[in-house]
Design a protein around this motif. Structure first.
Motif, PDB file in Angstrom:
ATOM      1  N   GLY A  96       0.830  -1.199   0.000  1.00  0.00           N
ATOM      2  CA  GLY A  96       0.000   0.000   0.000  1.00  0.00           C
ATOM      3  C   GLY A  96       0.865   1.249   0.000  1.00  0.00           C
ATOM      4  N   SER A  97       2.170   1.060  -0.245  1.00  0.00           N
ATOM      5  CA  SER A  97       3.109   2.177  -0.107  1.00  0.00           C
ATOM      6  C   SER A  97       3.849   2.501  -1.412  1.00  0.00           C
ATOM      7  CB  SER A  97       4.124   1.853   0.991  1.00  0.00           C
ATOM      8  OG  SER A  97       4.792   0.632   0.714  1.00  0.00           O
ATOM      9  N   LEU A  98       3.687   1.654  -2.420  1.00  0.00           N
ATOM     10  CA  LEU A  98       4.263   1.951  -3.743  1.00  0.00           C
ATOM     11  C   LEU A  98       3.173   2.355  -4.724  1.00  0.00           C
ATOM     12  CD1 LEU A  98       6.946  -0.816  -4.505  1.00  0.00           C
ATOM     13  CD2 LEU A  98       7.354   1.614  -4.116  1.00  0.00           C
ATOM     14  N   ASN A  99       1.938   1.910  -4.446  1.00  0.00           N
ATOM     15  CA  ASN A  99       0.843   2.233  -5.362  1.00  0.00           C
ATOM     16  C   ASN A  99       0.430   3.699  -5.188  1.00  0.00           C
ATOM     17  OD1 ASN A  99      -0.200   1.712  -2.786  1.00  0.00           O
ATOM     18  ND2 ASN A  99      -2.194   1.194  -3.565  1.00  0.00           N
ATOM     19  N   GLU A 100      -0.363   4.196  -6.129  1.00  0.00           N
ATOM     20  CA  GLU A 100      -0.832   5.598  -6.054  1.00  0.00           C
ATOM     21  C   GLU A 100      -2.314   5.606  -5.698  1.00  0.00           C
ATOM     22  OE1 GLU A 100       0.899   8.314  -6.359  1.00  0.00           O
ATOM     23  OE2 GLU A 100       2.796   7.489  -7.067  1.00  0.00           O
ATOM     24  N   PRO A 101      -2.825   6.438  -4.803  1.00  0.00           N
ATOM     25  CA  PRO A 101      -2.044   7.358  -3.975  1.00  0.00           C
ATOM     26  C   PRO A 101      -1.326   6.664  -2.819  1.00  0.00           C
ATOM     27  CG  PRO A 101      -4.365   7.474  -3.379  1.00  0.00           C
ATOM     28  CD  PRO A 101      -4.261   6.517  -4.536  1.00  0.00           C
ATOM     29  N   GLY A 102      -1.681   5.405  -2.542  1.00  0.00           N
ATOM     30  CA  GLY A 102      -0.988   4.687  -1.467  1.00  0.00           C
ATOM     31  C   GLY A 102      -1.476   5.111  -0.102  1.00  0.00           C
ATOM     32  N   GLY A 103      -0.549   5.229   0.828  1.00  0.00           N
ATOM     33  CA  GLY A 103      -0.907   5.548   2.222  1.00  0.00           C
ATOM     34  C   GLY A 103      -0.197   4.622   3.178  1.00  0.00           C
ATOM     35  N   GLY A 104       0.046   3.376   2.707  1.00  0.00           N
ATOM     36  CA  GLY A 104       0.826   2.436   3.516  1.00  0.00           C
ATOM     37  C   GLY A 104       0.005   1.683   4.544  1.00  0.00           C
ATOM     38  N   HIS A 105       0.639   0.686   5.154  1.00  0.00           N
ATOM     39  CA  HIS A 105       0.024  -0.099   6.230  1.00  0.00           C
ATOM     40  C   HIS A 105       0.988  -0.191   7.408  1.00  0.00           C
ATOM     41  CE1 HIS A 105      -3.638  -1.005   4.153  1.00  0.00           C
ATOM     42  NE2 HIS A 105      -2.962  -1.358   3.082  1.00  0.00           N
ATOM     43  N   ASN A 106       0.584  -0.924   8.425  1.00  0.00           N
ATOM     44  CA  ASN A 106       1.302  -0.946   9.694  1.00  0.00           C
ATOM     45  C   ASN A 106       2.645  -1.673   9.601  1.00  0.00           C
ATOM     46  OD1 ASN A 106       1.937  -0.804  12.352  1.00  0.00           O
ATOM     47  ND2 ASN A 106       0.250  -2.071  13.091  1.00  0.00           N
ATOM     48  N   ILE A 107       3.740  -0.919   9.810  1.00  0.00           N
ATOM     49  CA  ILE A 107       5.076  -1.544   9.767  1.00  0.00           C
ATOM     50  C   ILE A 107       5.432  -2.209  11.097  1.00  0.00           C
ATOM     51  CG2 ILE A 107       5.997   0.052   8.028  1.00  0.00           C
ATOM     52  CD1 ILE A 107       7.450   1.516  10.396  1.00  0.00           C
ATOM     53  N   LEU A 108       4.600  -1.987  12.136  1.00  0.00           N
ATOM     54  CA  LEU A 108       4.996  -2.451  13.470  1.00  0.00           C
ATOM     55  C   LEU A 108       4.825  -3.954  13.664  1.00  0.00           C
ATOM     56  CD1 LEU A 108       3.537   0.532  15.506  1.00  0.00           C
ATOM     57  CD2 LEU A 108       5.907   0.161  14.839  1.00  0.00           C
ATOM     58  N   GLU A 109       3.997  -4.590  12.827  1.00  0.00           N
ATOM     59  CA  GLU A 109       3.829  -6.046  12.971  1.00  0.00           C
ATOM     60  C   GLU A 109       5.131  -6.777  12.638  1.00  0.00           C
ATOM     61  OE1 GLU A 109       0.306  -6.529  10.607  1.00  0.00           O
ATOM     62  OE2 GLU A 109      -1.011  -6.283  12.333  1.00  0.00           O
TER      63      GLU A 109
END
Length: 426
Positions: A331-344
């Motif tokens: 979810g962090s390379l696509n547009e617009p993206g936004g990303g997901h939780n890196i803490l897992e």
């Protein structure tokens, strides 16, 4: 506080569209009827009156609220969870609708934000308090909770600059809504400043950090990963996972990984797409690339010549991460993206890579990136290269991980601060 006339008029106009959207995404008629019952009344029978009510949108917010919900269930408090998405509700049920919490727990959809519906819902369930998670703000919900004297808290609150601009365009809606909150517990100072600028009450708002940092891998997932490692003879494999991916991330990263997978038979890529409706599509992409692919949904195991394992299942992300030497968070390379939780992955000490479009987790990622605790990449080629390097180079992986763990330790404790505030209302 009363909500503006135009807002309520708009809701009445879009209601039929909303129903057709529910119909579209339902797998069958029974599911459609069920969701309509929960969205528009007469609602599900009440399992427990006077529950602590958490409202979470989807999977990410459900995961964030998990330690808090678990704390209150363990203490014997009944908990009601409302969601706005099907995947969010499935996640909540898979976590808590089982022993030992089954009798205390109920998960239903949030009713549509019309005054009469929300009022009827609150009168029916009579919750002790309402905890809205992250940015899940609904004007009539907050208004009716206040009128019916149900304390309303915004917890683990976050607000990006982009969202703040959106709320800023409708001050007649945003300001009274934020002033209707009894408490606002923000993840970081930037979020707090944005909410106060929009009208939140400074004396009832504070920074308490993100509950997300108080995250632990479920023991059963770690044990299952260890068992799979033995059963599938994975000890000699170098495993990288691409998790929570959206289109076209899988296709691009697998294309970039293909030469590495061909040259290094010990390398294996586990793919965990974010949305279940895309599982077949992702499998087709792997087939097009002529990569030897096995599927979790068919009960297939990882074989000695498997290059890609499609983890097309729900609720098993932790075990795939526990098998990995490196992970890409999608979810962090696509547009617009936004990303997901890196803490897992970081909680499992798995070195983590992500794309540059991570605005949904800006503050969290920036903190790790500042100390080289994660690797932020520009494109799929860089992502593939970073994953392979981390899997092949233990020193590099160790350095990334050590930096990440320092940030994790520094930030734990938000859960306790949340509990102290919530307990004042119980």
């Amino acid at each position: 506080m009363t909500t503006p006339f135009w807002y309520n008029a708009a809701l009445s106009i879009i209601k039929p569209l909303y129903r057709s959207r529910i119909k579209k995404r339902a797998d069958n008629d029974a599911q459609y009827q069920q969701e309509c019952l929960e969205r528009f009344g007469p609602f599900q029978p009440v399992k427990n009156l006077h529950a602590i009510w958490f409202h979470v949108v989807s999977v990410g917010e459900t995961n964030a609220a998990q330690p808090l919900i678990e704390h209150y269930l363990k203490k014997g408090h009944p908990v009601l969870v409302t969601n706005t998405t099907k995947t969010g509700q499935a996640r909540a049920k898979s976590l808590f609708l089982k022993a030992p919490y089954e009798a205390l727990f109920q998960a239903v959809y949030l009713p549509a934000d019309q005054k009469h519906l929300v009022r009827h819902f609150i009168e029916k369930y009579q919750p002790k308090l309402l905890a809205l998670v992250e940015t899940e703000l609904w004007p009539n919900l907050i208004d009716q909770a206040k009128q019916l004297q149900v304390p309303c808290l915004l917890i683990n609150a976050r607000l990006s600059e982009k969202s703040a601009k959106g709320y800023g365009k409708v001050p007649s809606l945003s300001r009274p809504m934020l002033q209707g909150l009894n408490q606002l517990l923000a993840q970081d100072q930037a979020t707090l400043d944005r909410f106060i600028a929009l009208g939140a009450q400074p004396q009832a708002s504070q920074v308490v950090g993100s509950i997300k940092f108080d995250i632990h891998a479920p023991q059963h997932a770690v044990e299952l990963a260890a068992q799979l490692k033995i059963d599938w003879s994975l000890a000699g494999r170098k495993i990288v996972t691409i998790a929570s991916t959206h289109a076209p991330e899988e296709q691009k990263i697998l294309s970039a990984l293909k030469p590495y997978l061909q040259q290094h038979p010990e390398l294996l890529c586990i793919v965990v797409p974010r949305h279940p409706e895309r599982f077949d599509e992702v499998f087709a992409e792997a087939q097009k690339l002529a990569l030897r692919t096995q599927r979790r949904s068919l009960g297939q195991s990882i074989l000695s010549d498997t290059q890609v394992y499609l983890a097309d299942s729900m609720g098993e992300l932790w075990q795939w991460l526990a098998l990995s030497q490196a992970c890409f968070v999608g979810g962090s390379l696509n547009e617009p993206g936004g990303g997901h939780n890196i803490l897992e992955p970081i909680a499992l000490q798995v070195p983590t890579v992500l794309g540059k479009n991570y605005f949904n987790f800006q503050t969290i990622v920036d903190e790790f990136a500042a100390v080289q605790g994660v690797e932020v990449v520009e494109d799929a080629e860089q992502a593939a290269q970073a994953l392979v390097e981390l899997a092949e180079n233990p020193q590099k992986a160790q350095a990334l991980n050590a930096a990440a763990q320092q940030i994790m330790q520094k930030n734990t404790g938000s859960l306790q601060k949340h509990i102290q505030v919530i307990d004042q209302y119980l």
